[in-house]
Design an enzyme around this catalytic site. Structure first.
Site, mmCIF file in Angstrom:
data_model
loop_
_atom_site.group_PDB
_atom_site.id
_atom_site.type_symbol
_atom_site.label_atom_id
_atom_site.label_comp_id
_atom_site.label_asym_id
_atom_site.label_seq_id
_atom_site.Cartn_x
_atom_site.Cartn_y
_atom_site.Cartn_z
ATOM 1 N NE ARG A 87 -3.655 0.052 0.202
ATOM 2 C CZ ARG A 87 -4.700 -0.084 -0.611
ATOM 3 N NH1 ARG A 87 -5.114 0.939 -1.342
ATOM 4 N NH2 ARG A 87 -5.321 -1.241 -0.713
ATOM 5 C CG HIS A 331 -6.317 -0.561 3.224
ATOM 6 N ND1 HIS A 331 -5.677 0.656 3.093
ATOM 7 C CD2 HIS A 331 -7.249 -0.597 2.250
ATOM 8 C CE1 HIS A 331 -6.209 1.324 2.097
ATOM 9 N NE2 HIS A 331 -7.163 0.586 1.551
ATOM 10 C CB CYS A 332 -0.812 -1.899 5.717
ATOM 11 S SG CYS A 332 -1.659 -0.888 6.956
ATOM 12 C CB ILE A 333 0.068 -6.326 3.188
ATOM 13 C CG1 ILE A 333 -1.208 -7.143 3.324
ATOM 14 C CG2 ILE A 333 0.716 -6.091 4.544
ATOM 15 C CD1 ILE A 333 -0.962 -8.582 3.804
#
Length: 344
Positions: A87, A331-333
């Site tokens: 992300r 969401h971050c990955i």
């Protein structure tokens, strides 16, 4: 104005991009830590692949491990990596004035030049993804990460004061300078400035306040908000500040924002201190929502809220505790690549 516009995460997607954990912070210090990281990243990839194709960027040193963990249906692209937070290290995909997919390549500097971070490889990953995706690159001089923005697809973007105006990211940048660059790159005609992110995310191994564990748009005019209900947790006043900021805000259409509380887990601490576990950090994908689970009583209520806010989509939960222990969530990955839109 450039005619570029970042679509909502709920828009149709062609694929989702990820990066496989490599030697360093995300893998951890022991062999068991490394296997836990690989298992968790792979679980997210496989959950996403039921709804959209997945391309995994893998460091050449880790290809054998990646092939061991990933199904044959997940495409692998080799490129040197420092870390695995796609992300933030990848591009942000947008539509041009004709509806074709374009990609914004932000400057990445290790979440504000953090002393524990290395980014000599990660700073080049956006260009790798752009090339592999076969889309036009739009460069930016602003240090930014995908976890630092959330859009409604109509020109509204959520940001935090502590990220885009971080002196270790963009020293001397005013609000108006940030807003001008967001208008040029993602078509943001209205920026909603939130005061800060969650407490642990503001500590040494955090991002200094990414918005994607604080608030997101499930649909225009509605904002899912991390709701820490326990006054013992330092994020209790943070939740109150965010609610106040959103009460005073409007979207790009000039309409008030309706807040939908998304409960924080009941768990308050882990071995490292106050948790920043957040159900806000989910990924919306074609026909589905890949949701964070924490083995917590609130998992059930949070999943119910997500089902209500994303009608017609299947909510699939993945245990996100190993991700948050390493500094992020689902969401971050992940980073979605939207489908082209004819005649936008």
């Amino acid at each position: 104005m450039t005619g570029l516009l970042m679509p909502s995460e709920t828009a149709p997607q062609d694929r989702v991009w990820m990066a496989f954990p490599t030697a360093g912070y995300s893998l951890g210090e022991t062999a068991d830590d490394a296997e836990e990281a690989r298992a968790t990243w792979s679980a997210v990839a496989h959950a996403v692949s039921d709804f959209a194709p997945v391309t995994m960027v893998v460091d050449p040193e880790d290809v054998r491990d990646a092939r061991r963990w990933l199904s044959v249906g997940i495409e692998v692209v080799e490129a040197p990596l420092n870390d695995a937070w796609m992300r933030d290290i990848g591009p942000t995909f947008v539509h041009d004035e004709h509806g074709a997919v374009t990609a914004v390549d932000w400057v990445f500097n290790g979440w504000g030049q953090q002393d524990w971070a290395r980014w000599d490889h990660d700073a080049r990953i956006a260009a790798v993804v752009v090339r592999e995706a076969g889309v036009v690159r739009v460069g930016s001089s602003m240090v930014n990460e995908g976890g630092g923005i959330h859009v409604d697809g109509l020109g509204t973007v959520l940001v935090t004061e502590t990220v885009q105006r971080d002196p270790q990211r963009n020293p001397g940048w005013s609000r108006s300078a940030v807003e001008d660059e967001l208008a040029r790159t993602i078509g943001a005609t209205h920026v909603v400035w939130l005061p800060r992110g969650l407490t642990r995310d503001s500590e040494r191994y955090g991002t200094r306040g990414h918005v994607d564990i604080v608030a997101t748009f499930p649909s225009p005019g509605r904002v899912l908000v991390h709701d820490q209900r326990d006054a013992a947790h330092p994020d209790h006043p943070v939740s109150a500040e965010i609610r106040t900021a959103l009460e005073e805000a409007v979207d790009a259409r000039g309409l008030a924002l309706e807040q939908v509380p998304l409960p924080a887990p009941q768990t308050l601490r882990d071995d490292e201190g106050w948790v920043d576990w957040s159900y806000v950090n989910h990924l919306v994908v074609n026909g589905g929502v890949i949701a964070c689970a924490f083995g917590d009583p609130q998992d059930v209520e949070a999943a119910a809220v997500l089902r209500d806010e994303y009608p017609g989509r299947e909510v699939v939960a993945v245990d996100a505790r190993p991700l948050f222990a390493r500094g992020g969530g689902i969401h971050c990955i992940t980073q979605q690549q939207p489908a082209a839109v004819a005649g936008r």
